[in-house]
Design a protein around this motif. Structure first.
Motif, PDB file in Angstrom:
ATOM      1  N   LYS A 176      -6.338   0.401 -20.182  1.00 34.69           N
ATOM      2  CA  LYS A 176      -5.275   0.152 -19.206  1.00 34.69           C
ATOM      3  C   LYS A 176      -3.919   0.588 -19.729  1.00 34.69           C
ATOM      4  O   LYS A 176      -3.017   0.892 -18.941  1.00 34.69           O
ATOM      5  CB  LYS A 176      -5.226  -1.339 -18.856  1.00 34.69           C
TER       6      LYS A 176
ATOM      7  N   PRO B  48      -5.209   4.706 -23.353  1.00 37.70           N
ATOM      8  CA  PRO B  48      -6.497   5.414 -23.422  1.00 37.70           C
ATOM      9  C   PRO B  48      -6.487   6.534 -24.444  1.00 37.70           C
ATOM     10  O   PRO B  48      -7.541   6.956 -24.918  1.00 37.70           O
ATOM     11  CB  PRO B  48      -6.683   5.942 -21.996  1.00 37.70           C
TER      12      PRO B  48
ATOM     13  N   ASP C 249     -12.019   5.484 -12.008  1.00 37.97           N
ATOM     14  CA  ASP C 249     -10.680   5.232 -12.540  1.00 37.97           C
ATOM     15  C   ASP C 249     -10.653   5.410 -14.055  1.00 37.97           C
ATOM     16  O   ASP C 249      -9.714   6.011 -14.599  1.00 37.97           O
ATOM     17  CB  ASP C 249     -10.234   3.814 -12.164  1.00 37.97           C
ATOM     18  N   CYS C 250     -11.674   4.906 -14.742  1.00 42.28           N
ATOM     19  CA  CYS C 250     -11.735   5.058 -16.204  1.00 42.28           C
ATOM     20  C   CYS C 250     -11.781   6.527 -16.609  1.00 42.28           C
ATOM     21  O   CYS C 250     -11.060   6.961 -17.522  1.00 42.28           O
ATOM     22  CB  CYS C 250     -12.962   4.336 -16.754  1.00 42.28           C
TER      23      CYS C 250
ATOM     24  N   ARG D 239      -8.448   8.198 -16.114  1.00 44.04           N
ATOM     25  CA  ARG D 239      -7.520   7.854 -17.191  1.00 44.04           C
ATOM     26  C   ARG D 239      -7.836   8.671 -18.443  1.00 44.04           C
ATOM     27  O   ARG D 239      -6.928   9.105 -19.168  1.00 44.04           O
ATOM     28  CB  ARG D 239      -7.601   6.358 -17.492  1.00 44.04           C
TER      29      ARG D 239
ATOM     30  N   LYS E 100      -6.582  12.201 -17.979  1.00 44.62           N
ATOM     31  CA  LYS E 100      -5.118  12.266 -18.099  1.00 44.62           C
ATOM     32  C   LYS E 100      -4.698  12.170 -19.553  1.00 44.62           C
ATOM     33  O   LYS E 100      -3.758  12.839 -19.993  1.00 44.62           O
ATOM     34  CB  LYS E 100      -4.484  11.134 -17.287  1.00 44.62           C
TER      35      LYS E 100
END
Length: 493
Positions: A373, A376, A400-401, A404, A407
Motif C-alpha cells: 500500500k 511496493p 490492484d496489486c 501497483r 507502477k
C-alpha cells in the motif's frame, strides 16, 4: 334418391379419409425423402460463400405431375438475415415433359435461377450435384444452411411450407493467442538504489561547502534527510553511497574536470562529518567534468530560447574539443542567447549526484499486504505476485496489486506483462493498452500489446506489434501474427 344416397356415401368416405390423415390431393412433403451427402460450405479466395453438395434422390417418390423447386438459404445465427442461393429443380415424369415442350415452344426458361434440373426416375438410384456461390457476408458466420421446397403441379400445394436444416456453416473462429503469465523469479538479495541531486552554491572559484551561503542549508538538509530515511529504516541496509561531481561548460574543460573533482570530494567529506553513524567506507567518489548531456536536457526545457535549434546543433555535434563548442555558444548572436544559457541553464548542470544503494529484507505475506500500500518498490516482483495471488486471480484486489507492481517497476518485463494480462482478462483492454504503450519495447511486452490490440479490434496495430515482437526474437508472436491474418481473412467480406 339414388343421387342423394351416392352423395352421402362420398361425404362419409371423405370424412373417413381426412380423419385417417391420408393425403387427399397428393403428397407435397418431399424434403424428408431427400438426403444431402458430401455437403461443403466454404469461403473462396474471392470472398464468395460457395455451397457444394450431392443430393440423393434414391428414396424420393415423385408424383408425375409435380415439380419440386428447392432453394438453399443461408440464415444468420439470430435469424435476422438471410441469403437465398440459386435453386435446383426436380420434376416428375409428366411435368418434365410439359416444361420441356413449353420452354421449346415459347423459347423461354421456366426456372431461370436453377443451377440443376433433373427428371426423377422413381424407384431408381439417382443423385444431382449442386454447386453455387453468393457473396460472403460476416453475418453468415455461425449461421445455418436451410432448404426450402416449393411444389407446383397440384391443386392445393402448400408452397414454401417445407423447410429443413442441413446444419451449421462457417463456425465462429476464436483464435487462442499466446499471452502467457510470467512466473516472477525470486530475488535472493533485494538490491535497490535511489539517485538524487545536490545543487550546492559555491563562491567563485571555490570548492569549500559553506552551509550559510545562499540556499545551501536547505539543500544539505534535504541530502541529510534522504540518507537518514534509508539508514533509519530497519527494513533496509545501506551498502554504498556513490557521489559523482558535474560542472557546467564555462571555463576550460581541464579546469572544470578538476573543479568537479574537488567539489565532489568536498561534498563527500562534509557528509562523512555530518552523518557520523554512516560507515565512511560506504562512500565512493567520482567526477565527470562538464556535463553536456545534462546541458542539452536543460535547453530542451526552454523551447522559447532564441535560435534553440542552432544551440542544440552545436551541442549535438560537439566532438572532443569542448572548449571550441563553448566558444561557438558564446559567439551566437544576439549575445542574450549565451547570457540566458549562463544564467538559466548552466546552473542546474553544476551539481553533485549521489546514489544510495541498499539491500531490502524479505517480507512475509502479512507484511507484504501492508507494504504494497505504501512502498511496493521495496518488495520484489515475486512478493507482489504472492500478495496478489492471496486475493484470488481476477479479483479487484489481485489486479490492484499487479498494477501497483507495474507502477513500481515500469521497466520490469514480468511485472508489466502480468499486470497487462490481468487487465485484458478483466476486459479492461484500454487500460492494458495504455500500460503497454509506455512499456519497454521487449518481445514479451510487444506480443502482449498485440493481444490487447486484437481484443480492442485494432487489427492493424496488433499486426504491427506482433511483427515487432517477432523481430525482437519472440517467436510466439509470429504464430500470433499468423492466427491474426487467418482471422482477418476469415471475417473479410
Amino acid at each position: 334418391m339414388m343421387e342423394e344416397r351416392t352423395m352421402k356415401k362420398y361425404i362419409i368416405s371423405l370424412a373417413f379419409v381426412l380423419a385417417a390423415g391420408i393425403p387427399v390431393f397428393g403428397q407435397t412433403s418431399y424434403l424428408s425423402e431427400i438426403k444431402i451427402v458430401n455437403r461443403e460450405v466454404v469461403k473462396t479466395g474471392d470472398r464468395q460463400a460457395n455451397v457444394k453438395m450431392t443430393v440423393s434422390l434414391d428414396n424420393l417418390d415423385m408424383k408425375n405431375q409435380h415439380s419440386l423447386r428447392v432453394v438453399p438459404v443461408i440464415l444468420s445465427a439470430d435469424g435476422s438475415q438471410q441469403q437465398e442461393l440459386p435453386s435446383f429443380v426436380i420434376n416428375g415424369k409428366v411435368r418434365d415433359k410439359v416444361q420441356q415442350r413449353t420452354e421449346a415452344f415459347e423459347d423461354t426458361d421456366l426456372n431461370p435461377d436453377a443451377v440443376v434440373k433433373v427428371r426423377r426416375k422413381n424407384g431408381t438410384a439417382q443423385t444431382l450435384d449442386y454447386d453455387a456461390s453468393v457473396p460472403f457476408k460476416r453475418w453468415m458466420i455461425g449461421g445455418d444452411l436451410r432448404l426450402r421446397a416449393y411444389v407446383t403441379g397440384c391443386a392445393l400445394c402448400d408452397e414454401g411450407d417445407e423447410n429443413t436444416s442441413t446444419g451449421d456453416i462457417f463456425p465462429p473462429m476464436t483464435p487462442a493467442y499466446y499471452s502467457p503469465f510470467l512466473q516472477p523469479k525470486e530475488e535472493i538479495v533485494k538490491r535497490r538504489s535511489e539517485t538524487r541531486s545536490a545543487r550546492l552554491q559555491f563562491r567563485q572559484d571555490s570548492h569549500r561547502i559553506d552551509p550559510k551561503f545562499k540556499n545551501n542549508a536547505a539543500e544539505l538538509d534535504t541530502v541529510r534527510n534522504s540518507i537518514s530515511l534509508v539508514e533509519d529504516n530497519n527494513d533496509l541496509t545501506i551498502t554504498g553511497i556513490y557521489v559523482t561531481g558535474y560542472a557546467s561548460p564555462e571555463g576550460t574543460f581541464a579546469y572544470n574536470m578538476k573543479l568537479s573533482e574537488r567539489r565532489a570530494k568536498a561534498f563527500t567529506e562534509y557528509m562523512k562529518d555530518d552523518l557520523k553513524s554512516v560507515d565512511p567506507k560506504l562512500y565512493h567518489v567520482d567526477w565527470k567534468g562538464e556535463d553536456w548531456v545534462g546541458l542539452r536536457a536543460e535547453v530542451v526545457k526552454h523551447p522559447q530560447l532564441l535560435k534553440i535549434d542552432e544551440v542544440l546543433n552545436i551541442i549535438d555535434n560537439c566532438g572532443d574539443d569542448k572548449d571550441a563548442c563553448e566558444e561557438q555558444l558564446k559567439a551566437l548572436v544576439p549575445p542574450e542567447i549565451y547570457k540566458r544559457l549562463l544564467n538559466e541553464m548552466y546552473g542546474p548542470v553544476r551539481r553533485n549526484e549521489y546514489r544510495i544503494e541498499y539491500n531490502v529484507r524479505h517480507f512475509d505475506l502479512a507484511e507484504g499486504k501492508e507494504m504494497i500500500k505504501t512502498r511496493p518498490d521495496l518488495m520484489s516482483v515475486s512478493e507482489i505476485q504472492k500478495v496478489a495471488d492471496s486475493y484470488g486471480k481476477g479479483s479487484p484486489e489481485y489486479i490492484d496489486c499487479l498494477m501497483r507492481g507495474a507502477k513500481a517497476y515500469p521497466n520490469d518485463v514480468t511485472a508489466v506483462n502480468n499486470a497487462a494480462l490481468a487487465l485484458i482478462e478483466a476486459n479492461r483492454t484500454d487500460e492494458a493498452i495504455r500500460l503497454l504503450e509506455n512499456a519497454p519495447a521487449e518481445g514479451e511486452l510487444l506480443n502482449m500489446k498485440g493481444v490487447a490490440y486484437v481484443k480492442a479490434g485494432q487489427y492493424d496495430k496488433a499486426s504491427q506489434a506482433f511483427s515487432e515482437a517477432q523481430t525482437k526474437g519472440y517467436s510466439q508472436a509470429g504464430e500470433n501474427l499468423k492466427l491474426l491474418k487467418q482471422y482477418v481473412e476469415y471475417m473479410a467480406e
